[in-house]
Design an enzyme around this catalytic site. Structure first.
Site, PDB file in Angstrom:
ATOM      1  N   GLN A  10      35.384  -6.385  41.916  1.00 35.74           N
ATOM      2  CA  GLN A  10      34.618  -6.218  40.684  1.00 35.74           C
ATOM      3  C   GLN A  10      35.424  -5.411  39.669  1.00 35.74           C
ATOM      4  OE1 GLN A  10      30.583  -5.121  41.456  1.00 35.74           O
ATOM      5  NE2 GLN A  10      30.303  -4.138  39.489  1.00 35.74           N
ATOM      6  N   SER A  88      37.165  -4.506  48.015  1.00 33.74           N
ATOM      7  CA  SER A  88      35.718  -4.282  47.932  1.00 33.74           C
ATOM      8  C   SER A  88      34.972  -5.615  47.990  1.00 33.74           C
ATOM      9  CB  SER A  88      35.398  -3.487  46.663  1.00 33.74           C
ATOM     10  OG  SER A  88      34.034  -3.134  46.605  1.00 33.74           O
ATOM     11  N   LEU A  89      34.356  -6.014  46.895  1.00 29.47           N
ATOM     12  CA  LEU A  89      33.656  -7.295  46.842  1.00 29.47           C
ATOM     13  C   LEU A  89      34.556  -8.437  47.289  1.00 29.47           C
ATOM     14  CD1 LEU A  89      31.280  -9.135  45.851  1.00 29.47           C
ATOM     15  CD2 LEU A  89      32.413  -9.133  43.623  1.00 29.47           C
ATOM     16  N   ARG A 113      24.026  -8.308  47.707  1.00 24.19           N
ATOM     17  CA  ARG A 113      24.771  -7.045  47.683  1.00 24.19           C
ATOM     18  C   ARG A 113      24.736  -6.422  46.291  1.00 24.19           C
ATOM     19  NH1 ARG A 113      30.322  -5.451  46.766  1.00 24.19           N
ATOM     20  NH2 ARG A 113      31.124  -3.958  48.303  1.00 24.19           N
ATOM     21  N   HIS A 197      30.928   2.889  46.669  1.00 18.10           N
ATOM     22  CA  HIS A 197      31.734   3.351  47.799  1.00 18.10           C
ATOM     23  C   HIS A 197      31.619   4.861  48.007  1.00 18.10           C
ATOM     24  CE1 HIS A 197      33.350  -0.592  48.547  1.00 18.10           C
ATOM     25  NE2 HIS A 197      33.608  -0.716  47.262  1.00 18.10           N
ATOM     26  N   GLN A 246      31.415  -0.524  54.689  1.00 12.60           N
ATOM     27  CA  GLN A 246      32.283  -0.692  53.516  1.00 12.60           C
ATOM     28  C   GLN A 246      31.614  -0.305  52.214  1.00 12.60           C
ATOM     29  OE1 GLN A 246      32.151  -3.509  50.927  1.00 12.60           O
ATOM     30  NE2 GLN A 246      34.148  -4.494  51.130  1.00 12.60           N
TER      31      GLN A 246
END
Length: 315
Positions: A10, A88-89, A113, A197, A246
């Protein structure tokens, strides 16, 4: 030469992304047409008429749909990597490419999510700042000293010399101030809508854990290097557990790239939009004195056509 596909996270989304690919590639078009989301995916990506693409709940399914569309093009042409990873994503896109889910499921998971993370961020005056020029150990000392101001932690170790901190804005700003005093070359606030995060995302992790119970997970057909480990998962670990962790833990991108380099990867293909991961790879390789890497970015139709013409990874 071993190859890794790296999937963008992202932040690199932009108006118009994927429009040329939708026009030129049937496989990409099929992914977008079948994406089961509650909004007009094509309109959001191509036009973004209301300026909503940067909202997390829209960004995440749009980014995963884009990645899945590019993966479908490469797969149709017999192009497979030796390793997969994502920021991440982007890890959801990597897992789709590994065969854990089909494209529709991956997009649906990303949408869930994004919604869960948006709700977890409600009511938090959040901040995230990229800190340049300090080691993780040096920055952690600054974070520890700033904790009386509120919650702050390291949330992304992107590459040597670039680490992101996040949490409550007041505490993040204090940690950044201390980082400058400790010799940081630059502290750059990021335009984000939540403390991603960090432990504030714990409710999102809880929701993902419950949601995963109704999703079928297949084994990875291609090795995936996971964010929370900077390595592949162990036999006693599940994808579900690692994804739950995560969303509320720091992303170990430096360690991920180091793992790939240590395992012989020299060709990196960034599946965008954006070129951030390519920069991370180059800086990490330089720090490791590895100078024989090749980096390719795949975002536009012209870039993909040129890559396919080379077709050096085709089975």
């Amino acid at each position: 030469m071993k190859t890794a596909f790296l999937y963008a996270g992202q932040g690199s989304q932009h108006k118009g992304m994927g429009e040329d690919l939708y026009r030129d590639f049937d496989e990409f078009r099929e992914v977008y047409d079948k994406a089961g989301v509650s909004f007009d995916l094509k309109k959001m990506c191509f036009e973004d008429p209301d300026g909503e693409l940067n909202q997390t709940k829209y960004t995440q399914p749009c980014m995963v749909a884009f990645a899945a569309g590019v993966t479908a093009i490469l797969d149709k042409n017999g192009i497979k990597p030796d390793y997969l990873a994502g920021l991440s994503l982007g890890e959801y896109s990597a897992l789709h490419a590994a065969g854990v889910w089909d494209a529709e499921t991956a997009v649906r998971l990303a949408a869930f999510r994004g919604e869960a993370m948006t709700k977890a961020a409600e009511g938090v005056d959040a901040g995230m700042t990229a800190v340049m020029g300090l080691s993780e150990e040096e920055l952690q000392k600054c974070v520890d000293k700033a904790e009386p101001e509120g919650v702050v932690s390291i949330c992304n170790d992107n590459c040597p010399g670039q680490i992101v901190i996040g949490g409550e804005k007041k505490a993040v700003d204090k940690a950044a101030e201390l980082a400058k005093e400790s010799g940081a070359k630059r502290c750059m606030p990021l335009n984000v809508s939540g403390p991603f995060h960090t432990k504030f995302m714990s409710p999102a992790g809880d929701k993902l854990r419950e949601y995963f119970k109704d999703i079928e997970f297949s084994d990875e057909k291609i090795p995936v290097v996971f964010n929370v480990k900077g390595s592949e998962r162990a036999a006693d670990e599940t994808v579900q557990e690692l994804l739950e962790k995560q969303v509320q833990s720091g992303v170990k991108m430096t360690q991920t790239i180091e793992y790939l380099l240590d395992n012989g990867v020299r060709s990196f293909v960034e599946i965008g939009p954006g070129k951030a991961l390519t920069g991370f790879v180059k800086r990490t390789a330089k720090a490791m004195n590895v100078d024989d890497i090749e980096c390719t970015t795949l975002e536009t139709s012209d870039e993909i056509k040129s890559f396919l013409a080379g077709n050096h990874l085709a089975e």
